[in-house]
Design a protein around this motif. Structure first.
Motif, PDB file in Angstrom:
ATOM      1  N   ILE A   1       1.080  -1.329   0.031  1.00 16.55           N
ATOM      2  CA  ILE A   1       0.070   0.164   0.131  1.00 16.55           C
ATOM      3  C   ILE A   1       0.858   1.118   0.002  1.00 16.55           C
ATOM      4  CG2 ILE A   1      -1.623   1.495   1.450  1.00 16.55           C
ATOM      5  CD1 ILE A   1      -2.947  -1.189   2.282  1.00 16.55           C
ATOM      6  N   VAL A   2       1.848   1.513   0.903  1.00 16.68           N
ATOM      7  CA  VAL A   2       2.880   2.499   0.785  1.00 16.68           C
ATOM      8  C   VAL A   2       3.305   2.585  -0.546  1.00 16.68           C
ATOM      9  CG1 VAL A   2       4.869   3.294   1.944  1.00 16.68           C
ATOM     10  CG2 VAL A   2       3.164   2.317   3.224  1.00 16.68           C
ATOM     11  N   ARG A   3       3.764   1.484  -1.208  1.00 17.20           N
ATOM     12  CA  ARG A   3       4.698   1.676  -2.476  1.00 17.20           C
ATOM     13  C   ARG A   3       3.661   2.128  -3.615  1.00 17.20           C
ATOM     14  NH1 ARG A   3       4.872  -0.732  -7.173  1.00 17.20           N
ATOM     15  NH2 ARG A   3       3.404  -2.147  -6.615  1.00 17.20           N
ATOM     16  N   LEU A   4       2.316   1.482  -3.301  1.00 10.53           N
ATOM     17  CA  LEU A   4       1.274   2.095  -4.441  1.00 10.53           C
ATOM     18  C   LEU A   4       1.078   3.413  -4.217  1.00 10.53           C
ATOM     19  CD1 LEU A   4      -0.931   1.449  -6.536  1.00 10.53           C
ATOM     20  CD2 LEU A   4      -2.350   1.035  -4.753  1.00 10.53           C
ATOM     21  N   ASN A   5       0.977   3.920  -2.931  1.00 12.64           N
ATOM     22  CA  ASN A   5       0.922   5.384  -2.738  1.00 12.64           C
ATOM     23  C   ASN A   5       1.805   6.215  -3.257  1.00 12.64           C
ATOM     24  OD1 ASN A   5      -0.813   7.537  -1.483  1.00 12.64           O
ATOM     25  ND2 ASN A   5       1.050   7.771  -0.119  1.00 12.64           N
ATOM     26  N   ASP A   6       2.926   5.932  -3.134  1.00  5.06           N
ATOM     27  CA  ASP A   6       4.427   6.631  -3.458  1.00  5.06           C
ATOM     28  C   ASP A   6       4.250   6.768  -5.336  1.00  5.06           C
ATOM     29  OD1 ASP A   6       5.314   6.847  -0.821  1.00  5.06           O
ATOM     30  OD2 ASP A   6       6.575   5.314  -1.010  1.00  5.06           O
ATOM     31  N   ARG A   7       3.923   5.576  -5.585  1.00  9.01           N
ATOM     32  CA  ARG A   7       3.800   5.596  -7.245  1.00  9.01           C
ATOM     33  C   ARG A   7       2.799   6.414  -7.690  1.00  9.01           C
ATOM     34  NH1 ARG A   7       6.615   1.030  -9.984  1.00  9.01           N
ATOM     35  NH2 ARG A   7       5.649   2.175 -11.608  1.00  9.01           N
ATOM     36  N   LEU A   8       1.518   6.437  -6.965  1.00 10.19           N
ATOM     37  CA  LEU A   8       0.562   7.219  -7.612  1.00 10.19           C
ATOM     38  C   LEU A   8       0.873   8.661  -7.225  1.00 10.19           C
ATOM     39  CD1 LEU A   8      -2.401   5.193  -6.604  1.00 10.19           C
ATOM     40  CD2 LEU A   8      -1.747   5.293  -8.715  1.00 10.19           C
ATOM     41  N   SER A   9       1.379   9.075  -6.097  1.00 17.24           N
ATOM     42  CA  SER A   9       1.843  10.300  -5.868  1.00 17.24           C
ATOM     43  C   SER A   9       2.880  11.019  -6.910  1.00 17.24           C
ATOM     44  CB  SER A   9       2.427  10.399  -4.413  1.00 17.24           C
ATOM     45  OG  SER A   9       1.472  10.149  -3.612  1.00 17.24           O
ATOM     46  N   LEU A  10       3.943  10.084  -7.340  1.00 13.53           N
ATOM     47  CA  LEU A  10       4.644  10.322  -8.321  1.00 13.53           C
ATOM     48  C   LEU A  10       4.067  10.554  -9.661  1.00 13.53           C
ATOM     49  CD1 LEU A  10       7.727  10.720  -8.896  1.00 13.53           C
ATOM     50  CD2 LEU A  10       7.855   8.414  -9.422  1.00 13.53           C
ATOM     51  N   LEU A  11       3.281   9.688 -10.077  1.00 15.14           N
ATOM     52  CA  LEU A  11       2.549   9.791 -11.393  1.00 15.14           C
ATOM     53  C   LEU A  11       1.995  10.808 -11.295  1.00 15.14           C
ATOM     54  CD1 LEU A  11       1.407   8.770 -14.099  1.00 15.14           C
ATOM     55  CD2 LEU A  11      -0.246   7.367 -12.707  1.00 15.14           C
ATOM     56  N   LYS A  12       1.204  11.623 -10.333  1.00 13.00           N
ATOM     57  CA  LYS A  12       0.500  12.690 -10.268  1.00 13.00           C
ATOM     58  C   LYS A  12       1.373  14.083 -10.461  1.00 13.00           C
ATOM     59  CE  LYS A  12      -2.472  15.444  -7.200  1.00 13.00           C
ATOM     60  NZ  LYS A  12      -3.117  15.820  -5.841  1.00 13.00           N
ATOM     61  N   LEU A  13       2.419  13.909  -9.647  1.00 18.21           N
ATOM     62  CA  LEU A  13       3.340  14.879  -9.957  1.00 18.21           C
ATOM     63  C   LEU A  13       3.916  15.029 -11.236  1.00 18.21           C
ATOM     64  CD1 LEU A  13       5.487  14.760  -6.565  1.00 18.21           C
ATOM     65  CD2 LEU A  13       4.007  16.476  -7.125  1.00 18.21           C
ATOM     66  N   GLU A  14       4.232  13.862 -11.966  1.00 16.97           N
ATOM     67  CA  GLU A  14       4.725  14.010 -13.305  1.00 16.97           C
ATOM     68  C   GLU A  14       3.553  14.580 -14.380  1.00 16.97           C
ATOM     69  OE1 GLU A  14       5.847   9.692 -13.815  1.00 16.97           O
ATOM     70  OE2 GLU A  14       7.929  10.207 -12.797  1.00 16.97           O
ATOM     71  N   ALA A  15       2.359  14.144 -13.813  1.00 20.86           N
ATOM     72  CA  ALA A  15       1.270  14.524 -14.864  1.00 20.86           C
ATOM     73  C   ALA A  15       1.236  16.102 -14.501  1.00 20.86           C
ATOM     74  CB  ALA A  15       0.040  13.886 -14.369  1.00 20.86           C
ATOM     75  N   GLU A  16       1.261  16.587 -13.481  1.00 20.98           N
ATOM     76  CA  GLU A  16       1.256  18.257 -13.299  1.00 20.98           C
ATOM     77  C   GLU A  16       2.384  18.794 -13.862  1.00 20.98           C
ATOM     78  OE1 GLU A  16       0.826  18.492  -8.934  1.00 20.98           O
ATOM     79  OE2 GLU A  16      -1.366  17.843  -8.873  1.00 20.98           O
ATOM     80  N   GLU A  17       3.496  18.268 -13.845  1.00 24.03           N
ATOM     81  CA  GLU A  17       4.667  18.864 -14.497  1.00 24.03           C
ATOM     82  C   GLU A  17       4.496  18.945 -15.860  1.00 24.03           C
ATOM     83  OE1 GLU A  17       9.429  18.441 -14.770  1.00 24.03           O
ATOM     84  OE2 GLU A  17       8.383  17.129 -13.411  1.00 24.03           O
ATOM     85  N   PHE A  18       4.056  17.721 -16.377  1.00 26.02           N
ATOM     86  CA  PHE A  18       3.781  17.615 -18.030  1.00 26.02           C
ATOM     87  C   PHE A  18       2.903  18.840 -18.515  1.00 26.02           C
ATOM     88  CE2 PHE A  18       1.519  15.995 -21.555  1.00 26.02           C
ATOM     89  CZ  PHE A  18       2.337  15.899 -22.654  1.00 26.02           C
ATOM     90  N   TRP A  19       1.641  18.846 -17.728  1.00 26.90           N
ATOM     91  CA  TRP A  19       0.837  19.732 -18.093  1.00 26.90           C
ATOM     92  C   TRP A  19       1.265  21.301 -18.178  1.00 26.90           C
ATOM     93  CZ3 TRP A  19      -1.747  17.203 -21.862  1.00 26.90           C
ATOM     94  CH2 TRP A  19      -2.162  15.947 -21.461  1.00 26.90           C
ATOM     95  N   THR A  20       2.081  21.506 -16.994  1.00 28.07           N
ATOM     96  CA  THR A  20       2.653  22.657 -16.691  1.00 28.07           C
ATOM     97  C   THR A  20       3.521  23.170 -17.964  1.00 28.07           C
ATOM     98  OG1 THR A  20       2.130  22.716 -14.343  1.00 28.07           O
ATOM     99  CG2 THR A  20       3.625  24.367 -15.284  1.00 28.07           C
ATOM    100  N   ILE A  21       4.448  22.219 -18.266  1.00 27.05           N
ATOM    101  CA  ILE A  21       5.162  22.678 -19.415  1.00 27.05           C
ATOM    102  C   ILE A  21       4.684  22.934 -20.480  1.00 27.05           C
ATOM    103  CG2 ILE A  21       7.071  21.601 -20.626  1.00 27.05           C
ATOM    104  CD1 ILE A  21       8.145  20.311 -17.981  1.00 27.05           C
ATOM    105  N   ARG A  22       3.737  21.808 -20.860  1.00 28.85           N
ATOM    106  CA  ARG A  22       2.878  21.742 -22.056  1.00 28.85           C
ATOM    107  C   ARG A  22       2.073  23.204 -22.225  1.00 28.85           C
ATOM    108  NH1 ARG A  22      -0.378  17.121 -25.026  1.00 28.85           N
ATOM    109  NH2 ARG A  22      -0.760  18.195 -26.943  1.00 28.85           N
ATOM    110  N   ALA A  23       1.411  23.500 -21.048  1.00 28.15           N
ATOM    111  CA  ALA A  23       0.884  24.889 -21.103  1.00 28.15           C
ATOM    112  C   ALA A  23       1.655  26.053 -21.506  1.00 28.15           C
ATOM    113  CB  ALA A  23      -0.098  25.016 -20.021  1.00 28.15           C
ATOM    114  N   ALA A  24       3.053  26.192 -20.894  1.00 24.44           N
ATOM    115  CA  ALA A  24       3.758  27.055 -21.129  1.00 24.44           C
ATOM    116  C   ALA A  24       4.186  27.443 -22.580  1.00 24.44           C
ATOM    117  CB  ALA A  24       5.020  27.064 -20.077  1.00 24.44           C
ATOM    118  N   SER A  25       4.296  26.106 -23.257  1.00 24.59           N
ATOM    119  CA  SER A  25       4.743  26.091 -24.667  1.00 24.59           C
ATOM    120  C   SER A  25       3.964  26.742 -25.874  1.00 24.59           C
ATOM    121  CB  SER A  25       4.935  24.681 -25.249  1.00 24.59           C
ATOM    122  OG  SER A  25       5.616  23.741 -24.449  1.00 24.59           O
TER     123      SER A  25
END
Length: 73
Positions: A49-73
């Motif tokens: 459960i801890v591992r899953l939570n860590d992976r999902l949190s990382l995925l969320k951060l990566e998605a936010e970063e991706f959309w932020t970079i894409r919006a700035a382009s």
């Protein structure tokens, strides 16, 4: 941009649902862990459960970063 924002919102909703659904079990396992009363199966479940939570949190951060970079382009 509308589709992108919707995708991020869907991911956030999924993460919230998983967190909410797992919360009672996580609390139970955390309490037993504090007491030193986890069985080997519960230790593996808690670690997963801890591992899953860590992976999902990382995925969320990566998605936010991706959309932020894409919006700035």
């Amino acid at each position: 941009m509308k589709l992108e924002r919707r995708t991020l919102e869907q991911l956030e909703a999924a993460l919230d649902a998983v967190s909410r659904d797992l919360a009672p079990r996580v609390e139970e396992l955390a309490q037993k862990s504090t007491e030193g009363a986890l069985t080997p199966d519960e230790q593996r479940e808690y670690a997963e459960i801890v591992r899953l939570n860590d992976r999902l949190s990382l995925l969320k951060l990566e998605a936010e970063e991706f959309w932020t970079i894409r919006a700035a382009s």
